[in-house]
Design a protein around this motif. Structure first.
Motif, mmCIF file in Angstrom:
data_model
loop_
_atom_site.group_PDB
_atom_site.id
_atom_site.type_symbol
_atom_site.label_atom_id
_atom_site.label_comp_id
_atom_site.label_asym_id
_atom_site.label_seq_id
_atom_site.Cartn_x
_atom_site.Cartn_y
_atom_site.Cartn_z
ATOM 1 N N MET B 1 1.118 -1.021 0.310
ATOM 2 C CA MET B 1 -0.021 0.144 0.519
ATOM 3 C C MET B 1 0.724 1.246 -0.155
ATOM 4 O O MET B 1 1.798 1.390 0.999
ATOM 5 N N SER B 2 0.766 2.081 -1.079
ATOM 6 C CA SER B 2 1.799 3.715 -1.316
ATOM 7 C C SER B 2 0.567 4.621 -0.219
ATOM 8 O O SER B 2 -0.282 4.561 -0.603
ATOM 9 N N GLU B 3 1.756 5.316 0.263
ATOM 10 C CA GLU B 3 1.339 6.358 1.173
ATOM 11 C C GLU B 3 1.483 7.666 -0.614
ATOM 12 O O GLU B 3 2.070 7.788 -0.398
ATOM 13 N N GLU B 4 0.081 8.378 -0.059
ATOM 14 C CA GLU B 4 0.637 9.766 -1.216
ATOM 15 C C GLU B 4 1.320 10.653 -0.425
ATOM 16 O O GLU B 4 0.156 11.193 0.983
ATOM 17 N N ARG B 5 1.954 10.694 -0.936
ATOM 18 C CA ARG B 5 2.221 12.718 -0.250
ATOM 19 C C ARG B 5 3.407 13.481 -1.066
ATOM 20 O O ARG B 5 3.113 13.330 -2.094
ATOM 21 N N GLU B 6 2.764 14.793 -0.441
ATOM 22 C CA GLU B 6 2.990 15.589 -0.963
ATOM 23 C C GLU B 6 4.400 15.883 -1.965
ATOM 24 O O GLU B 6 5.643 15.832 -1.006
ATOM 25 N N PRO B 7 4.584 16.412 -2.977
ATOM 26 C CA PRO B 7 6.205 16.596 -3.219
ATOM 27 C C PRO B 7 6.937 17.603 -2.750
ATOM 28 O O PRO B 7 6.395 18.315 -2.481
ATOM 29 N N VAL B 8 8.138 17.497 -2.518
ATOM 30 C CA VAL B 8 8.521 18.566 -2.110
ATOM 31 C C VAL B 8 9.154 19.239 -2.874
ATOM 32 O O VAL B 8 9.935 19.095 -3.995
ATOM 33 N N THR B 9 9.132 20.406 -3.333
ATOM 34 C CA THR B 9 9.204 21.607 -3.569
ATOM 35 C C THR B 9 10.166 22.351 -3.005
ATOM 36 O O THR B 9 10.888 23.397 -3.720
ATOM 37 N N GLN B 10 10.722 22.627 -1.761
ATOM 38 C CA GLN B 10 11.525 23.524 -1.004
ATOM 39 C C GLN B 10 11.975 22.565 -0.314
ATOM 40 O O GLN B 10 11.924 21.410 0.061
ATOM 41 N N ILE B 11 13.267 23.316 -0.211
ATOM 42 C CA ILE B 11 14.357 22.584 1.143
ATOM 43 C C ILE B 11 15.047 24.115 2.083
ATOM 44 O O ILE B 11 15.327 24.525 0.939
ATOM 45 N N ILE B 12 15.126 23.636 3.255
ATOM 46 C CA ILE B 12 15.689 24.956 3.401
ATOM 47 C C ILE B 12 16.872 25.010 4.065
ATOM 48 O O ILE B 12 17.389 23.730 4.790
ATOM 49 N N THR B 13 17.736 25.273 3.696
ATOM 50 C CA THR B 13 18.916 25.302 3.712
ATOM 51 C C THR B 13 19.901 26.133 5.009
ATOM 52 O O THR B 13 20.134 27.199 3.642
ATOM 53 N N PRO B 14 19.814 26.245 5.872
ATOM 54 C CA PRO B 14 20.158 28.037 6.445
ATOM 55 C C PRO B 14 21.607 28.142 6.214
ATOM 56 O O PRO B 14 22.358 27.174 6.125
ATOM 57 N N VAL B 15 22.273 28.899 5.607
ATOM 58 C CA VAL B 15 23.535 29.966 5.821
ATOM 59 C C VAL B 15 23.541 30.701 7.229
ATOM 60 O O VAL B 15 22.888 31.893 6.681
ATOM 61 N N ARG B 16 24.920 30.609 7.200
ATOM 62 C CA ARG B 16 25.223 31.763 8.158
ATOM 63 C C ARG B 16 26.091 31.529 8.267
ATOM 64 O O ARG B 16 27.234 31.335 7.742
ATOM 65 N N VAL B 17 26.829 33.193 7.832
ATOM 66 C CA VAL B 17 28.998 33.966 7.638
ATOM 67 C C VAL B 17 28.353 35.048 8.135
ATOM 68 O O VAL B 17 27.445 36.197 8.370
ATOM 69 N N ALA B 18 29.348 34.765 8.956
ATOM 70 C CA ALA B 18 30.019 36.266 9.535
ATOM 71 C C ALA B 18 30.927 37.346 9.511
ATOM 72 O O ALA B 18 31.978 36.864 8.405
ATOM 73 N N TYR B 19 31.019 37.987 9.302
ATOM 74 C CA TYR B 19 31.420 39.364 8.697
ATOM 75 C C TYR B 19 31.820 40.280 9.701
ATOM 76 O O TYR B 19 31.650 40.818 10.843
ATOM 77 N N THR B 20 33.582 40.472 9.425
ATOM 78 C CA THR B 20 34.118 41.548 10.184
ATOM 79 C C THR B 20 33.729 42.892 9.926
ATOM 80 O O THR B 20 34.457 43.153 8.396
#
Lengths: 350, 165, 386
Positions: B1-20
């Motif tokens: 039995m297959s589960e109906e799931r919403e397709p993944v349309t976006q992923i969140i990849t946090p980015v952090r860069v620190a500047y002086t």
């Protein structure tokens, strides 16, 4: 094709951290110098093009502030690439080929010290499949070095010798950041930073800027008795996914070198933009350079790596070698992207 | 039995860069002036025009602004607008009025907050005065000026402001 | 110019607030594939690629030409990335054209794009910089005072901006790829929409769009051989002035006035109002239409608003402006400049469908960026420049 020459080149002294001046203050004196040396009044320079990246400056539209250093009044024809100044030079060279302008000012800048450079370069990678894994530029270069070592193309000793030679050459370069005599055995005894790369195999963090003036033949001959001719210039790109290409070769460098006409004459010196020691070996092979070609008399990117200017600096340094009489024909190279993904090759002649 | 799931349309990849960040020579001079309650304009080495705040160069001349001149904290409104939507970098209660203000002695205007009168009263040519935060709160920042409020002086005629807008 | 260059293929994506059905790559390829199909060419027929977009922080990818190498058929080819703020779409097209005009390449693919939904454009545009707290509330906060300055100088009626917005929003209904479509739009609806940065109202402002635009530019040989009519590039020009300096006229920037004047000269145009059949210009806030009419020498200084009032810039006017609905209807920042250049080319190729100006033979594409300081423009026509 119109003959185009490099009339002048200037760069800031390369330092680990420029804490006192902002980018505009760094650029003003070298732009001034390079325009004066070129002998063309600033208002008559037909086109201006710069290279820089927001991710080094930590703000959007960071190139806009640099216009303050150019004297864009009355208004000027000007453009910008979010790439190393070597590609700004290419755009300017094309503009002159179109016949619309006869001369151009090129400049580039970047203060790598402001951020965490190696990690920031992760953001150059595919945002869906690579960047989330966090591959920094040093780790990616290390992968490439490992491939080359395993293939028997070079040894860790060869890499250390490249590092030692570049930093020894840098002793004669007043603007170089890292210069000195280093003993290869001592270098090899040092621990790895990211295996198989040791500290000496990696570029320094450098803040700096560079500027250049080029002009078409009729203008160049009017103002200079020592124009350095750009005989060929081309750039190519390899695929981005590291697993999809042979990291030990640089086909885009070879291709760019062919199109730029590297082999149509004897090469005296080569300025190769190799931020990592093993990359110099890969590039030398890709360009088919003999052992008698003197590589990186300036010390190259291992002596100073002002990101966004390091490529333009190779062309500038090569032009100085020619105008100073130390060479008559040179190849200069610039790179961008992880593991030598994109490469520009320029052939210069006195 | 297959589960109906919403397709993944976006992923969140946090980015952090620190500047002086470092301000640069001219900005530093200006900021030190602010700390002392002074508004320092940078003077172009070549043409003598006065910039506040100076970023180090007179863009007309591409020459440094090596010398500094203390300016009055009074000026004239060159133009203005009423802001009714939030902006990420501004912490002022909506709606508010911002104006391009030409300080006396400067050759370039900068943007300041106008308070102390109704929006209908704000006009091009109006004379204004800086209102400073208490001295104990002063920092290396033009934010030491809380806002500008109207000065009881005649307006500057529009024709005299043409070169500054 | 050394060589003639012509637009032989044009592709635009369907613009929308969030194109969640495609990745950045998918979005760009949608435009590129449409352009290649329009040119009846394949990836291998392209010699070089030029991409353009606004700040990298919008999508969080540094120097995206690198990761797009495979996606845009760039492997083994030269690939450049242009970035000149808001005018970038235009400058990118100009750089691509110059690769052909220089004789270095025969056919160049150029793509300009923005996928604003994948990052935080608001944040990227207003990063809190230390040492420089600013009271400028974003782009609206910067331009609204300039618009007020224009109103003061010109005495233009207060509803001029509303009229521009109405025209552009009605035009968008005829453009299949436009983002913002308001079938019930009326003058009152625009007038009653919230005031954002006085005097700019909500419906007088551009949306934030995801989208891309692509062009295939070829040399004379390929322009003549193309099965569809080519749009011949008569002239291009770019001009820059610094953002802020003493004595700068930010309302009527000299860089724009000079850019257009030189452009017309290069194109052999002496009476732009008469000789140009239509124009696609960068109007992100309604009032920029009358201001740019003056900046482009279509109307005398302080009289640009009359062109709007008289209906000269409407589809049935003597100089239709923004037939596509313009930036007011679609604004994927990096793409918008190229969309203007593309729409101008579509007009002279007769491919603009419901928003086609009958008999358009010569058109202007215009883009600007930064603090109204970067200008890029081109003139395209149905025949090569004689």
């Amino acid at each position: 094709m119109r003959d185009v020459a490099v009339l002048s080149y200037a760069q800031t002294p390369y330092v680990r951290t420029e804490r006192v001046r902002n980018e505009v203050e760094m650029l003003m004196p070298i732009i001034d110098e390079v325009v004066k040396k070129a002998g063309i009044p600033r208002q008559e320079i037909g086109f201006t093009c710069s290279g820089s990246t927001d991710y080094l400056a930590g703000q959007s539209f960071s190139f806009v502030m640099a216009v303050d250093a150019v004297g864009a009044w009355p208004p000027i024809m000007e453009s910008h690439v979010e790439m190393d100044g070597a590609w700004a030079l290419y755009e300017a060279w094309i503009k002159i080929q179109c016949g619309e302008v006869d001369s151009a000012l090129i400049f580039s800048f970047g203060r790598s010290s402001m951020g965490e450079t190696a990690e920031t370069m992760t953001l150059q990678t595919d945002p869906y499949t690579m960047a989330p894994l966090g591959p920094d530029s040093i780790s990616m270069a290390a992968l490439q070095a490992r491939c080359g070592l395993d293939a028997g193309l070079f040894s860790e000793r060869d890499m250390a010798e490249v590092a030692a030679r570049n930093r020894r050459n840098a002793l004669t370069n007043p603007e170089a950041q890292l210069a000195g005599e280093f003993d290869v055995e001592a270098l090899l005894a040092a621990p790895y930073r990211v295996s198989p790369l040791r500290d000496h195999d990696c570029p320094p963090i450098t803040d700096g800027a560079a500027a250049m003036v080029i002009a078409a033949a009729d203008v160049a001959r009017d103002v200079s008795d020592k124009p350095v001719w750009i005989r060929g210039i081309d750039h190519r790109l390899d695929c981005h996914q590291l697993g999809s290409r042979d990291l030990t070769k640089s086909p885009s460098t070879r291709l760019a070198g062919e199109h730029a006409g590297v082999s149509s004459g004897k090469i005296d010196i080569a300025e190769l933009h190799a931020p990592f020691s093993h990359q110099e070996i890969i590039l030398k092979n890709a360009l088919g350079l003999d052992d008698d070609v003197r590589i990186n008399p300036s010390g190259g990117a291992l002596a100073a790596n002002p990101i966004m200017s390091a490529g333009l600096a190779r062309i500038g340094e090569a032009s100085r070698q020619i105008s100073g009489g130390a060479a008559s024909r040179a190849v200069a190279h610039a790179t961008s992207g992880p593991c030598l993904q994109q490469n520009l090759v320029c052939v210069l002649e006195g | 039995m297959s589960e109906e799931r919403e397709p993944v349309t976006q992923i969140i990849t946090p980015v952090r860069v620190a500047y002086t960040y470092t301000p640069g020579i001219a900005s530093e001079r200006f900021l030190r002036g602010c700390k002392e309650g002074k508004l320092l304009g940078g003077v172009c080495d070549a043409c003598g025009r006065v910039y506040i705040p100076s970023r180090g160069a007179c863009p007309r001349c591409a020459a440094p602004t090596s010398k500094f001149k203390e300016l009055s904290d009074q000026g004239t409104i060159i133009t203005f607008c009423i802001v009714r939507v939030p902006a990420a970098n501004i912490d002022v209660e909506l709606p508010y009025c911002t104006a391009n203000i030409l300080l006396d002695g400067a050759d370039l205007s900068f943007t300041g907050l106008i308070q102390g009168c109704s929006f209908e009263e704000v006009r091009i040519g109006m004379r204004v005065q800086a209102v400073w935060k208490p001295e104990s709160e002063w920092d290396y920042s033009v934010g030491n000026i809380e806002h500008f409020h109207p000065l009881d002086e005649p307006d500057i005629p529009f024709k005299d402001l043409k070169g500054y807008s | 110019m050394a060589e003639h260059a012509a637009v032989i293929g044009i592709g635009q994506t369907d613009f929308d607030a969030k194109r969640v059905d495609v990745s950045q790559v998918g979005l760009i390829r949608e435009a590129a594939e449409r352009a290649l199909a329009d040119a009846e060419l394949d990836w291998k027929d392209i010699d070089a690629v030029v991409i353009g977009k606004a700040p990298d922080m919008f999508e969080g990818v540094m120097m995206p030409e690198l990761f797009l190498a495979e996606a845009l058929g760039g492997v083994g080819k030269p690939m450049l990335r242009v970035h000149t703020a808001g005018s970038v779409g235009g400058s990118t097209a100009i750089v691509a054209a110059s690769l052909v005009q220089s004789g270095v390449h025969e056919r160049v693919l150029t793509v300009a794009y923005e996928k604003q939904s994948e990052s935080n454009a608001m944040w990227a545009l207003s990063i809190k910089m230390p040492f420089t707290p600013t009271m400028v509330a974003g782009a609206g906060g910067f331009f609204a005072p300039l618009i007020r300055g224009y109103m003061e100088r010109s005495g233009a009626p207060e509803d001029t901006g509303i009229r521009v917005a109405l025209k552009d929003r009605l035009n968008a209904l005829k453009n299949p790829v436009a983002h913002l479509k308001l079938p019930d739009v009326t003058f009152e609806m625009i007038q009653n929409s919230p005031m954002l940065w006085d005097p700019i109202r909500y419906l007088e402002t551009c949306p934030s769009s995801d989208g891309a635009c692509a062009l295939v530019i070829g040399n004379e040989k390929h322009g003549r051989a193309a099965s569809r009519p080519a749009a011949w590039i008569h002239a291009t020009n770019m001009k820059t002035e610094p953002t802020m300096f003493a004595g700068r006229d930010q309302v009527m920037p000299k860089a724009g006035l000079e850019c257009s004047e030189e452009l017309y000269k290069k194109a052999g145009i002496t009476d732009p109002r008469k000789e140009i059949d239509c124009a696609e210009i960068y109007v992100p806030f309604s009032w920029f239409e009358p201001m740019w009419m003056e900046n482009l020498h279509f109307a005398p200084i302080n009289e640009g608003w009359k062109m709007t009032y008289e209906g000269a810039t409407a589809l049935d006017g003597d100089l239709p402006v923004n037939m596509s609905g313009g930036v007011l209807s679609t604004n994927a920042i990096g793409a918008s400049g190229m969309v203007r250049f593309a729409e101008a080319a579509m007009q002279v190729r007769g491919q603009a469908g419901d928003h086609q100006i009958d008999g358009a033979r010569k058109a202007l594409g215009h883009a600007y960026g930064g603090g109204s300081q970067y200008f890029s423009m081109w003139i395209v026509a149905d025949q090569p420049l004689q």
